[in-house]
Design an enzyme around this catalytic site. Structure first.
Site, PDB file in Angstrom:
ATOM      1  N   TRP A  98      23.871  68.260  15.652  1.00 34.23           N
ATOM      2  CA  TRP A  98      24.594  68.078  14.393  1.00 34.23           C
ATOM      3  C   TRP A  98      23.752  67.431  13.297  1.00 34.23           C
ATOM      4  O   TRP A  98      23.889  67.794  12.140  1.00 34.23           O
ATOM      5  CB  TRP A  98      25.870  67.259  14.637  1.00 34.23           C
ATOM      6  CG  TRP A  98      26.914  68.034  15.377  1.00 34.23           C
ATOM      7  CD1 TRP A  98      27.162  69.371  15.282  1.00 34.23           C
ATOM      8  CD2 TRP A  98      27.848  67.530  16.335  1.00 34.23           C
ATOM      9  NE1 TRP A  98      28.193  69.737  16.114  1.00 34.23           N
ATOM     10  CE2 TRP A  98      28.641  68.625  16.780  1.00 34.23           C
ATOM     11  CE3 TRP A  98      28.106  66.277  16.865  1.00 34.23           C
ATOM     12  CZ2 TRP A  98      29.652  68.484  17.719  1.00 34.23           C
ATOM     13  CZ3 TRP A  98      29.118  66.134  17.807  1.00 34.23           C
ATOM     14  CH2 TRP A  98      29.882  67.221  18.225  1.00 34.23           C
ATOM     15  N   GLU A 199      27.834  58.575  28.527  1.00 31.94           N
ATOM     16  CA  GLU A 199      29.115  57.857  28.612  1.00 31.94           C
ATOM     17  C   GLU A 199      30.088  58.618  29.498  1.00 31.94           C
ATOM     18  O   GLU A 199      30.804  59.503  29.025  1.00 31.94           O
ATOM     19  CB  GLU A 199      29.750  57.673  27.226  1.00 31.94           C
ATOM     20  CG  GLU A 199      29.093  56.652  26.335  1.00 31.94           C
ATOM     21  CD  GLU A 199      29.850  56.477  25.022  1.00 31.94           C
ATOM     22  OE1 GLU A 199      30.688  57.344  24.679  1.00 31.94           O
ATOM     23  OE2 GLU A 199      29.600  55.477  24.327  1.00 31.94           O
ATOM     24  N   TYR A 261      31.605  48.756  20.774  1.00 29.02           N
ATOM     25  CA  TYR A 261      31.785  48.835  19.320  1.00 29.02           C
ATOM     26  C   TYR A 261      32.496  47.546  18.912  1.00 29.02           C
ATOM     27  O   TYR A 261      33.583  47.231  19.405  1.00 29.02           O
ATOM     28  CB  TYR A 261      32.551  50.108  18.929  1.00 29.02           C
ATOM     29  CG  TYR A 261      31.622  51.295  18.942  1.00 29.02           C
ATOM     30  CD1 TYR A 261      31.078  51.777  17.763  1.00 29.02           C
ATOM     31  CD2 TYR A 261      31.209  51.868  20.141  1.00 29.02           C
ATOM     32  CE1 TYR A 261      30.174  52.832  17.767  1.00 29.02           C
ATOM     33  CE2 TYR A 261      30.302  52.917  20.164  1.00 29.02           C
ATOM     34  CZ  TYR A 261      29.786  53.395  18.972  1.00 29.02           C
ATOM     35  OH  TYR A 261      28.871  54.421  18.980  1.00 29.02           O
ATOM     36  N   GLU A 287      23.658  52.097  23.330  1.00 30.28           N
ATOM     37  CA  GLU A 287      24.410  52.493  22.138  1.00 30.28           C
ATOM     38  C   GLU A 287      25.442  51.428  21.822  1.00 30.28           C
ATOM     39  O   GLU A 287      26.168  50.977  22.701  1.00 30.28           O
ATOM     40  CB  GLU A 287      25.119  53.834  22.371  1.00 30.28           C
ATOM     41  CG  GLU A 287      26.011  54.289  21.207  1.00 30.28           C
ATOM     42  CD  GLU A 287      26.712  55.605  21.508  1.00 30.28           C
ATOM     43  OE1 GLU A 287      26.069  56.477  22.136  1.00 30.28           O
ATOM     44  OE2 GLU A 287      27.892  55.756  21.146  1.00 30.28           O
ATOM     45  N   ALA A 293      35.665  51.719  17.768  1.00 28.21           N
ATOM     46  CA  ALA A 293      35.118  52.644  18.759  1.00 28.21           C
ATOM     47  C   ALA A 293      35.062  54.080  18.242  1.00 28.21           C
ATOM     48  O   ALA A 293      34.287  54.892  18.748  1.00 28.21           O
ATOM     49  CB  ALA A 293      35.945  52.581  20.039  1.00 28.21           C
ATOM     50  N   TRP A 321      23.950  52.695  17.039  1.00 34.51           N
ATOM     51  CA  TRP A 321      24.445  54.025  16.670  1.00 34.51           C
ATOM     52  C   TRP A 321      24.904  53.978  15.210  1.00 34.51           C
ATOM     53  O   TRP A 321      25.828  53.242  14.896  1.00 34.51           O
ATOM     54  CB  TRP A 321      25.616  54.392  17.574  1.00 34.51           C
ATOM     55  CG  TRP A 321      26.169  55.759  17.355  1.00 34.51           C
ATOM     56  CD1 TRP A 321      27.210  56.101  16.549  1.00 34.51           C
ATOM     57  CD2 TRP A 321      25.707  56.978  17.956  1.00 34.51           C
ATOM     58  NE1 TRP A 321      27.441  57.445  16.607  1.00 34.51           N
ATOM     59  CE2 TRP A 321      26.532  58.013  17.458  1.00 34.51           C
ATOM     60  CE3 TRP A 321      24.677  57.293  18.839  1.00 34.51           C
ATOM     61  CZ2 TRP A 321      26.349  59.338  17.832  1.00 34.51           C
ATOM     62  CZ3 TRP A 321      24.513  58.608  19.212  1.00 34.51           C
ATOM     63  CH2 TRP A 321      25.340  59.624  18.707  1.00 34.51           C
ATOM     64  N   GLU A 328      30.754  58.431   8.476  1.00 34.03           N
ATOM     65  CA  GLU A 328      31.216  57.443   9.445  1.00 34.03           C
ATOM     66  C   GLU A 328      30.728  56.043   9.077  1.00 34.03           C
ATOM     67  O   GLU A 328      29.587  55.872   8.657  1.00 34.03           O
ATOM     68  CB  GLU A 328      30.714  57.808  10.846  1.00 34.03           C
ATOM     69  CG  GLU A 328      31.339  59.060  11.407  1.00 34.03           C
ATOM     70  CD  GLU A 328      30.826  59.382  12.810  1.00 34.03           C
ATOM     71  OE1 GLU A 328      30.036  58.586  13.354  1.00 34.03           O
ATOM     72  OE2 GLU A 328      31.223  60.431  13.354  1.00 34.03           O
TER      73      GLU A 328
END
Length: 653
Positions: A98, A199, A261, A287, A293, A321, A328
């Site tokens: 991506w 993950e 996160y 990460e 999250a 990350w 984002e």
């Protein structure tokens, strides 16, 4: 001289051979670093290099791989070739299929030289059009990773080779083929760190699915690479590190993945990680994010720093990350498009680095193993700008300065001719006249001083300050239907406070970041959501008034399903122990949330987050102390469980 004596063959560092690579690697696509030099020729070659170097610029700075050499796992630590505990810090690239633009030498060199990374993570996409599910793209995805590895080797960095997927057990054949090729190409150099399963979901068992998968991939790698570290993913998006602590893989140089996160995973996960460390396993945070999250939502600096302190104490390496130019919140760079072009080759100005990126960049620079970066003020984050009532030539301006190269010493901050020095944390608020559009910010930390010319009026003119009244106070879930094992159909209605009513009032526009476009239609709203995106960000706007809310819909669905058919829940009651609030914190007592996830959020009059605290499972009577800071004014306390919510006004005179 910096030649590293190790058991592996010696190499030439291509980053020092000016002009030989032109920043892109050798003509045949392979880094010169991997072309072995016979020991018999090494002395002569080094003599030639030394002569040439002495006539030009002298030795380049020692690289991190030269400094630490062959890494290994010793007890619950990753250590250097000499046995020193090593904590690598760096960045993770985004899914390779991506956002491939940053998978190149120049971007990674910029991250090394400017951000001071010591490790880079190449997140090779496996499914969703990646290496294993799109045969036409398999070679391209693999070559992106090889490009990153070659760059890291040339630049003297460590590199994490990440098989980026949630269901790796379905792609075991592809994983073996991939890691076999990586180990054969690069297994004889110390730069490589393997990550065979990014993950795992929360459903496959550690003992019967995840651990056996890792053992097979480890066996494949060890055929060609006997000793580079392998970091093994853990259940529930790499959070259940307690399971391998109780049942570890019986192989040397194995560490385990911990992901978090900061605005979702807090002290409870740090406690779990500490317990795993105490049992003797080594962890690596391959990460992490500063946000929810979901990768979106509030950038929680307080929890981010709490995590960094925990990782520093335990010498745990980490990679943020992510290096991405998308919308984002967790992305380090601003979104490209609409006239903004974030270079693929680095060189990013601070104006192109988002809040999360600047926070992480400052941390990396300040904790470089080669000495802290110079202490500087890099800019200021605007908080608010309001015209002072009765004086159109004056603005009430609130802002927070941004620093680089800071240490743990207190920072004394001042504004020349406007504000005396203070060690209190920002944001700072000043009344300024528009005929004084630029102010000089000054800061001192220890013996270091810094200054910055801040054009506050331009910032005010280009920013529409949020109104003080619109708030998303909570969410009422209507239904949660299972569509597939990892997808739910969610229906819900947001709850508001501060909505302007009347025939002339504009309609409230509601949206969900990355999931639903803005609409003025009333709820309930229905979305199909994947369970690996457990927190969504709700947005609302009425005229110039803005509001946002982070909603953990997975918790709401899970708890609602578990309670279906049970006796009615007790009413949620919130008691503020002292209101008006006279100190910098307030104690709150919550009843009616026993055994439920509990969320307490304080926002100021501008709708900005002041404190966010989450509790995994509340007690019958839960007492929580919430920090408010030194600023006076009116605050809103939002307390919510998956099924109930309430809003209380706090006054701080």
């Amino acid at each position: 001289m910096f030649l590293l004596i190790r058991k592996r063959p010696s190499f030439i560092h291509t980053d020092r051979l000016k002009g030989s690579l032109n920043g892109q690697g050798s003509a045949n696509g392979k880094s010169l670093l991997r072309q072995k030099v016979r020991p018999s020729l090494l002395s002569a070659l080094l003599a030639v290099l030394l002569i040439g170097t002495s006539l030009t610029t002298g030795f380049a700075q020692q690289t991190v791989v030269e400094k630490y050499g062959q890494l290994r796992v010793q007890g619950n630590r990753i250590v250097s070739q000499s046995g020193e505990a090593v904590q690598l810090r760096g960045m993770s690239l985004y899914w390779s299929q991506w956002i491939p633009k940053f998978y190149n030498y120049n971007a990674i060199k910029w991250l090394r030289d400017d951000w001071k990374i010591t490790v880079i993570r190449a997140a090779m996409a496996v499914d969703v059009g990646g290496y294993a599910t799109n045969p036409a793209a398999a070679t391209a995805e693999k070559n992106k990773v090889f490009t990153v590895i070659d760059a890291a080797v040339s630049l003297g960095l460590y590199v994490i080779v990440d098989f980026h997927v949630h269901e790796a057990q379905n792609y075991k054949t592809e994983a073996k083929a991939f890691f076999s090729e990586v180990a054969q190409k690069y297994g004889n150099i110390p730069n490589i760190i393997y990550e065979p399963w990014n993950e795992p979901y929360n459903t496959p068992a550690w003992a019967t699915v995840i651990k056996p998968y890792h053992e097979e991939i480890i066996s494949t790698i060890r055929q060609y690479d006997p000793d580079n570290i392998i970091i093994c993913g853990t259940r529930t998006w790499s959070q259940n590190v307690d399971e391998p602590a109780a049942d570890p893989i019986n192989e040397p140089n194995i560490a385990y993945t911990l992901h978090y996160y900061a605005n979702t995973h807090k002290q409870w996960l740090r406690d779990r990680a500490q317990a795993a460390l105490d049992k003797g396993i080594a962890l690596f945070v391959t990460e992490y994010g500063t946000t929810d999250a979901s990768g979106n939502g509030f950038v929680n600096e307080v929890e981010t720093r709490a995590w960094w302190a925990f990782l520093d104490k335990n010498k745990i390496g980490h990679a943020n990350w992510s290096v991405a130019d998308i919308g984002e919140s967790s992305a380090a760079l601003v979104r490209s498009g609409n006239g903004v072009n974030v270079s693929a080759d680095g060189g990013w100005p601070l104006s192109q680095i988002k809040q999360s990126g600047q926070l992480v960049r400052n941390e990396l620079r300040s904790k470089s193993p080669f000495g802290a970066a110079d202490f500087t003020i890099t800019g200021a984050t605007p908080v608010n700008c309001q015209t002072v009532t009765g004086n159109p030539a004056m603005r009430r301006v609130s802002f927070t300065p941004q620093y680089n190269g800071q240490t743990d010493e207190p920072i004394s901050f001042s504004v020349v001719n406007e504000m005396a020095p203070t060690t209190a944390a920002g944001p700072y608020t000043l009344n300024l006249y528009t005929d004084n559009p630029t102010i000089r910010l000054e800061a001192k930390q220890g013996e270091n001083t810094a200054s910055f010319a801040y054009d506050w009026l331009s910032v005010c003119s280009s920013t529409t300050p949020p109104s003080a009244s619109l708030v998303i106070s909570g969410v009422t879930m209507v239904s949660c239907q299972t569509l597939t094992a990892d997808m739910r159909r969610l229906s819900f209605t947001p709850q508001y406070s501060g909505v302007t009513s009347g025939t002339a009032a504009p309609a409230v526009s509601f949206s969900v970041v990355n999931e639903m476009m803005p609409t003025t239609a009333p709820g309930p709203y229905t979305l199909n959501l994947y369970t690996d995106n457990p927190t969504i960000t709700l947005k609302a706007q009425q005229g110039a008034k803005l509001a946002s809310y982070s909603y953990n819909w997975v918790d709401a669905c899970t708890y609602s399903g578990a309670r279906r058919g049970a006796e009615p829940l007790p009413a949620l009651t919130v008691t503020v122990l002292g209101n008006p609030v006279v100190n910098e914190s307030v104690e709150v007592e919550v009843r009616g949330a026993a055994n439920q996830p509990l969320r307490l959020q304080v926002v100021d009059a501008g709708g900005r987050n002041v404190n966010l605290t989450t509790i995994e499972s509340a007690r019958e009577v839960e007492r929580v102390r919430l920090g408010l800071g030194r600023s006076t004014g009116t605050y809103l306390l939002r307390v919510s469980t998956p099924t109930q919510q309430g809003v209380t006004k706090l006054i701080k005179p």
